[in-house]
Design an enzyme around this catalytic site. Structure first.
Site, PDB file in Angstrom:
ATOM      1  N   ASP A   1       0.823  -1.199   0.000  1.00  0.00           N
ATOM      2  CA  ASP A   1       0.000   0.000   0.000  1.00  0.00           C
ATOM      3  C   ASP A   1       0.866   1.262   0.000  1.00  0.00           C
ATOM      4  O   ASP A   1       1.808   1.363   0.795  1.00  0.00           O
ATOM      5  CB  ASP A   1      -0.875  -0.041   1.265  1.00  0.00           C
ATOM      6  CG  ASP A   1      -1.894   1.067   1.328  1.00  0.00           C
ATOM      7  OD1 ASP A   1      -2.887   1.002   0.590  1.00  0.00           O
ATOM      8  OD2 ASP A   1      -1.711   2.003   2.135  1.00  0.00           O
TER       9      ASP A   1
ATOM     10  N   GLU B   1      14.466 -14.253   1.707  1.00  0.00           N
ATOM     11  CA  GLU B   1      14.845 -15.177   2.785  1.00  0.00           C
ATOM     12  C   GLU B   1      13.997 -16.441   2.685  1.00  0.00           C
ATOM     13  O   GLU B   1      14.366 -17.494   3.186  1.00  0.00           O
ATOM     14  CB  GLU B   1      14.576 -14.550   4.167  1.00  0.00           C
ATOM     15  CG  GLU B   1      15.514 -13.430   4.543  1.00  0.00           C
ATOM     16  CD  GLU B   1      15.002 -12.668   5.777  1.00  0.00           C
ATOM     17  OE1 GLU B   1      14.110 -13.189   6.498  1.00  0.00           O
ATOM     18  OE2 GLU B   1      15.484 -11.540   5.993  1.00  0.00           O
TER      19      GLU B   1
HETATM   20  C1  GLC Z   1      -4.233   3.101  -0.595  1.00  0.00           C
HETATM   21  C2  GLC Z   1      -5.470   2.245  -0.526  1.00  0.00           C
HETATM   22  C3  GLC Z   1      -6.611   3.098  -0.077  1.00  0.00           C
HETATM   23  C4  GLC Z   1      -6.281   3.650   1.298  1.00  0.00           C
HETATM   24  C5  GLC Z   1      -4.957   4.412   1.266  1.00  0.00           C
HETATM   25  C6  GLC Z   1      -4.470   4.703   2.638  1.00  0.00           C
HETATM   26  O1  GLC Z   1      -4.339   4.088  -1.555  1.00  0.00           O
HETATM   27  O2  GLC Z   1      -5.701   1.647  -1.771  1.00  0.00           O
HETATM   28  O3  GLC Z   1      -7.814   2.388  -0.035  1.00  0.00           O
HETATM   29  O4  GLC Z   1      -7.300   4.510   1.725  1.00  0.00           O
HETATM   30  O5  GLC Z   1      -3.950   3.636   0.658  1.00  0.00           O
HETATM   31  O6  GLC Z   1      -4.019   3.514   3.256  1.00  0.00           O
END
Ligand code: GLC
Length: 505
Positions: free
Chosen positions: A198, A238
């Site tokens: 993310d 790893e």
């Molecule tokens: C990314 C995710 C989104 C989330 C953001 C903050 O963009 O796809 O859904 O709100 O990160 O974590």
């Protein structure tokens, strides 16, 4: 010389498609109106039938749900609303038994403000990013605002690139990096096949906290990124070389995105939103796709997604005529296709009445539950739940549900299934080089490209018929409407929104 069209050297994530599950909305096994892990388990046959190589599970960790799971209060457990660790272990085992890999969401940039690390005064100061003098950095959600909030006890300000309930971790603190590596190890040891990372580009920031300037962001994609990512890759290795790192990158240019997969120990793949955000135009797609391919270093691999949980669905954004050619595009570009649940049905956004809005950033419409059965026979939960769904079911659920489309040989679901099956059995479509016809060679609404030695694809982006010229030896393999005879000459005129894959001898 290795054969560039051979699939022998491809890894699992290059051979097949990856299906994104948004767990709140996939399938509810306990009737509380919210999807859960046992629901995912119950829905695995649908994924096997569709023919995907892996599922990517959006976050299922304990969370106050201010950002529906992207605000994590424990990286190494499962939120009770979704089940427990045993359910996740059972899901991983059941997926593997069907030859489906499991990719988890890893959220390294921020925790929840309820995470013990943020609540612990001994850690809070060093593990998060603090200042006495906020700079000009902005929070990312549409309603935005300053990225700094005043801490409850100290009077200083902490950084939150998203909600104030999502404080940014301080990756310049070695203990943070080590702890986040241990999170990866925890899941890798449980048999997870990889991670969708993310907002990965945000874990490297200017440690001097200087203001963002035009053309130079200091709050993301900092020069520490490459080495930090190399160490993340080291953790994956790893275990073995088959663990996947795919990153979410919202960066200004495609050249920025390409850097992350061109680095020798960079990402295996990056989600490239430059393509997702394009208008539905063959010539615009042509320009953007050719640019991206030209930027990739030899051996670097693309990922393609036209939908996810943060964007209005393609069927709504671009209209019904775009659904089938988009499916064919996704399955036949060189690179790995990513599908978002419901895309395989051509699902549209659900309109959300004001009193049912729950997301902070307007993303409820695309997150509406997956319809499994027609509401007229299954009831208002459309087979997603026996209870009251947490978000309204999309209005087209009567036609766009798994059961109805599974029985219809020309449904969008049948198309995705046929496309993914063709991709699995066709080395050209997995490994073959891609070469686009120049836009002035044919109709500007038709995107034409060759894959490997023998495959040609023509996609009509327009809702109106458009001419296309084929080599005389071309024979139809598959068309988006699933109603043309294979092995016959492909059509000289494509119907609105029609795509055709043909083979030449
Ligand atoms: C990314 C995710 C989104 C989330 C953001 C903050 O963009 O796809 O859904 O709100 O990160 O974590």
């Amino acid at each position: 010389m290795p054969d560039p069209n051979s699939t022998a050297s491809l890894r699992w994530w290059q051979r097949g498609a990856i299906y994104q599950i948004y767990p709140r909305s996939f399938r509810d096994a306990d009737g509380d109106g919210i999807g859960d892990l046992r629901g995912v388990l119950a829905g695995l046959d649908h994924l096997a039938d569709l023919g995907v190589a892996a599922l990517w599970l959006s976050p299922v960790y304990p969370s106050p749900m201010a950002d529906f799971g992207y605000d994590i209060s424990d990286y190494c457990d499962v939120a009770p609303v979704f089940g427990d660790l045993a359910d996740l272990d059972a899901l991983i085992a059941a997926a593997h038994a069907r030859d489906i890999r499991v990719v988890l969401d890893w959220v390294p940039n921020h925790t929840s403000d309820q995470h013990p690390w943020f609540r612990d005064p001994g850690r809070r100061d060093r593990w998060y990013v603090w200042t006495d003098r906020p700079n000009n950095w902005r929070a990312q959600f549409r309603r935005g605002g300053p990225a700094w909030a005043r801490g409850a006890t100290t009077g200083r300000f902490y950084l939150h690139s998203f909600l104030p309930q999502q404080p940014d971790l301080n990756w310049d603190e070695p203990a943070v990096e080590a702890a986040m590596h241990d999170v990866l190890r925890f899941w890798l040891a449980r048999g997870v096949d990889g991670f969708r990372m993310d907002v990965l580009y945000r874990i490297a920031k200017d440690p001097a906290l200087q203001d963002n300037e035009p053309g130079r962001a200091h709050d993301q994609d900092w020069e520490t990124m490459q080495e930090r990512l190399a160490r993340i890759r080291g953790v994956l290795e790893e275990f073995d070389e088959d663990r996947l790192a795919v990153g979410e990158l919202h960066l200004p240019t495609q050249a920025d995105v390409a850097r992350y997969v061109n680095w020798p120990a960079g990402l295996h793949m990056a989600h490239n939103f430059h393509v997702l955000e394009l208008p539905w135009s063959a010539s615009v797609f042509h320009a953007t796709l050719t640019e991206l391919y030209a930027l990739l270093a030899p051996g670097a691999w693309a990922a393609w997604c036209l939908n996810n949980h943060d964007y209005s669905r393609l069927a709504t954004r671009h209209g019904a005529h775009a659904v089938r050619p988009a499916a064919m595009l996704l399955a036949t570009l060189r690179g790995t296709p990513f599908l978002f649940q419901g895309e395989e049905l051509g699902l549209t956004d659900a309109p959300i009445p004001p009193d049912r809005v729950v997301d902070v950033d307007g993303r409820d419409p695309e997150r509406a539950p997956l319809p499994w059965q027609p509401p007229t026979t299954a009831g208002p939960g459309a087979g997603f739940t026996t209870g009251t769904p947490w978000l309204p079911i999309a209005p087209d659920a009567e036609a766009r549900n798994v059961a109805t489309q599974r029985d219809d040989p020309r449904s969008v679901l049948a198309l995705y299934r046929a496309l993914l099956a063709l991709r699995r059995e066709t080395p050209d479509l997995q490994a073959g080089a891609i070469a686009f016809a120049a836009p002035d060679e044919g109709d500007p609404d038709v995107l034409v490209y060759r894959r490997g030695r023998r495959h040609l694809v023509a996609l009509n982006f327009s809702p109106e018929p458009r001419p296309v010229s084929w080599p005389s030896d071309a024979r139809t393999v598959l068309c988006t409407h699933l109603d043309r005879d294979a092995a016959h000459a492909p059509p000289p005129v494509l119907r609105g929104g029609e795509g055709v894959i043909a083979r030449v001898s």
